[in-house]
Design a protein around this motif. Sequence first.
Motif, PDB file in Angstrom:
ATOM      1  N   TYR A  83      18.621  33.466  17.986  1.00 18.53           N
ATOM      2  CA  TYR A  83      18.049  33.072  16.704  1.00 18.53           C
ATOM      3  C   TYR A  83      16.973  34.069  16.284  1.00 18.53           C
ATOM      4  CZ  TYR A  83      15.264  30.657  13.236  1.00 18.53           C
ATOM      5  OH  TYR A  83      14.565  30.365  12.093  1.00 18.53           O
ATOM      6  N   LEU A  84      16.053  34.360  17.188  1.00 16.67           N
ATOM      7  CA  LEU A  84      14.954  35.276  16.850  1.00 16.67           C
ATOM      8  C   LEU A  84      15.457  36.690  16.576  1.00 16.67           C
ATOM      9  CD1 LEU A  84      12.314  34.045  19.444  1.00 16.67           C
ATOM     10  CD2 LEU A  84      12.353  33.613  16.975  1.00 16.67           C
ATOM     11  N   ASP A  85      16.423  37.151  17.354  1.00 17.38           N
ATOM     12  CA  ASP A  85      16.970  38.489  17.158  1.00 17.38           C
ATOM     13  C   ASP A  85      17.709  38.588  15.817  1.00 17.38           C
ATOM     14  OD1 ASP A  85      17.572  41.179  18.133  1.00 17.38           O
ATOM     15  OD2 ASP A  85      19.659  40.444  18.228  1.00 17.38           O
ATOM     16  N   SER A  86      18.524  37.590  15.506  1.00 18.47           N
ATOM     17  CA  SER A  86      19.256  37.612  14.235  1.00 18.47           C
ATOM     18  C   SER A  86      18.312  37.480  13.054  1.00 18.47           C
ATOM     19  CB  SER A  86      20.287  36.485  14.196  1.00 18.47           C
ATOM     20  OG  SER A  86      21.278  36.697  15.173  1.00 18.47           O
ATOM     21  N   ASN A  87      17.260  36.678  13.209  1.00 16.96           N
ATOM     22  CA  ASN A  87      16.274  36.532  12.131  1.00 16.96           C
ATOM     23  C   ASN A  87      15.552  37.860  11.874  1.00 16.96           C
ATOM     24  OD1 ASN A  87      14.836  35.017  10.191  1.00 16.96           O
ATOM     25  ND2 ASN A  87      13.116  34.835  11.613  1.00 16.96           N
ATOM     26  N   LYS A  88      15.192  38.576  12.937  1.00 13.72           N
ATOM     27  CA  LYS A  88      14.520  39.873  12.783  1.00 13.72           C
ATOM     28  C   LYS A  88      15.428  40.877  12.077  1.00 13.72           C
ATOM     29  CE  LYS A  88      13.861  43.182  15.947  1.00 13.72           C
ATOM     30  NZ  LYS A  88      13.547  43.763  17.242  1.00 13.72           N
ATOM     31  N   LYS A  89      16.681  40.950  12.489  1.00 18.22           N
ATOM     32  CA  LYS A  89      17.609  41.900  11.866  1.00 18.22           C
ATOM     33  C   LYS A  89      17.943  41.503  10.432  1.00 18.22           C
ATOM     34  CE  LYS A  89      19.467  43.674  16.113  1.00 18.22           C
ATOM     35  NZ  LYS A  89      20.596  43.813  17.008  1.00 18.22           N
ATOM     36  N   TYR A  90      18.021  40.199  10.179  1.00 20.03           N
ATOM     37  CA  TYR A  90      18.249  39.743   8.808  1.00 20.03           C
ATOM     38  C   TYR A  90      17.115  40.220   7.900  1.00 20.03           C
ATOM     39  CZ  TYR A  90      18.013  36.596   4.822  1.00 20.03           C
ATOM     40  OH  TYR A  90      17.899  36.090   3.550  1.00 20.03           O
ATOM     41  N   HIS A  91      15.882  40.065   8.343  1.00 14.29           N
ATOM     42  CA  HIS A  91      14.739  40.496   7.531  1.00 14.29           C
ATOM     43  C   HIS A  91      14.701  42.016   7.378  1.00 14.29           C
ATOM     44  CE1 HIS A  91      12.809  36.717   6.635  1.00 14.29           C
ATOM     45  NE2 HIS A  91      12.980  36.323   7.898  1.00 14.29           N
ATOM     46  N   GLN A  92      15.116  42.756   8.392  1.00 11.16           N
ATOM     47  CA  GLN A  92      15.169  44.215   8.258  1.00 11.16           C
ATOM     48  C   GLN A  92      16.172  44.632   7.188  1.00 11.16           C
ATOM     49  OE1 GLN A  92      16.106  45.571  12.201  1.00 11.16           O
ATOM     50  NE2 GLN A  92      13.958  45.541  12.888  1.00 11.16           N
TER      51      GLN A  92
END
Length: 186
Positions: A83-92
């Motif tokens: 969840y945290l990894d996908s959220n970070k990449k989504y925001h990037q």
Amino acid sequence: MNKIISIGILFFVLGSTSVFAQAKNDDVLIAKDTLKSNNIDPLTPAKAAFYSAILPGLGQAYNKKYWKIPIVYGAIGTSLYFYLDSNKKYHQYRDAYKRRLEGYSDDDYTYLDDSRLIAGQKFYQRNRDLSALFVVAFYALNIIDANVDAALLQFNVDENLSVRPVVYPNDVTLRTNVGLTFNYNF
């Protein structure tokens, strides 16, 4: 007449001693045949579920199923990591797309066109949402497992009631048969 009263008193005395002896033997038989009853606490499953809701894995510790605690934390932790990894990449990807719309071209994804940035946003947003769903599902499964396990601990499972595989010879064909037997011993 005197003999009849004497015989009646004799039968009464003999009959009463045998009744007392019988009562004494019944007590022994009752004590021998009576199973020790386990105290059943109807709130045990609710306590285990409450403990697991407060802190995942605490209900499993309450049930003394310590081997389940790493599984609980592994499942919730892995889902939370994704969840945290996908959220970070989504925001990037989203920030890169927003900067590109503003006219800047100094982002980390200069090799991607606008449609690829949008596709990356959708991909990581979907993965983020699925990971959040998995976190919630594993958290709920943790609570349900603690509740069900605590309820099942109160059942009396012993050798008197069992289902076992049996291999036995057929009397007619002399071949071996395989089956299940349901045994209940009184």
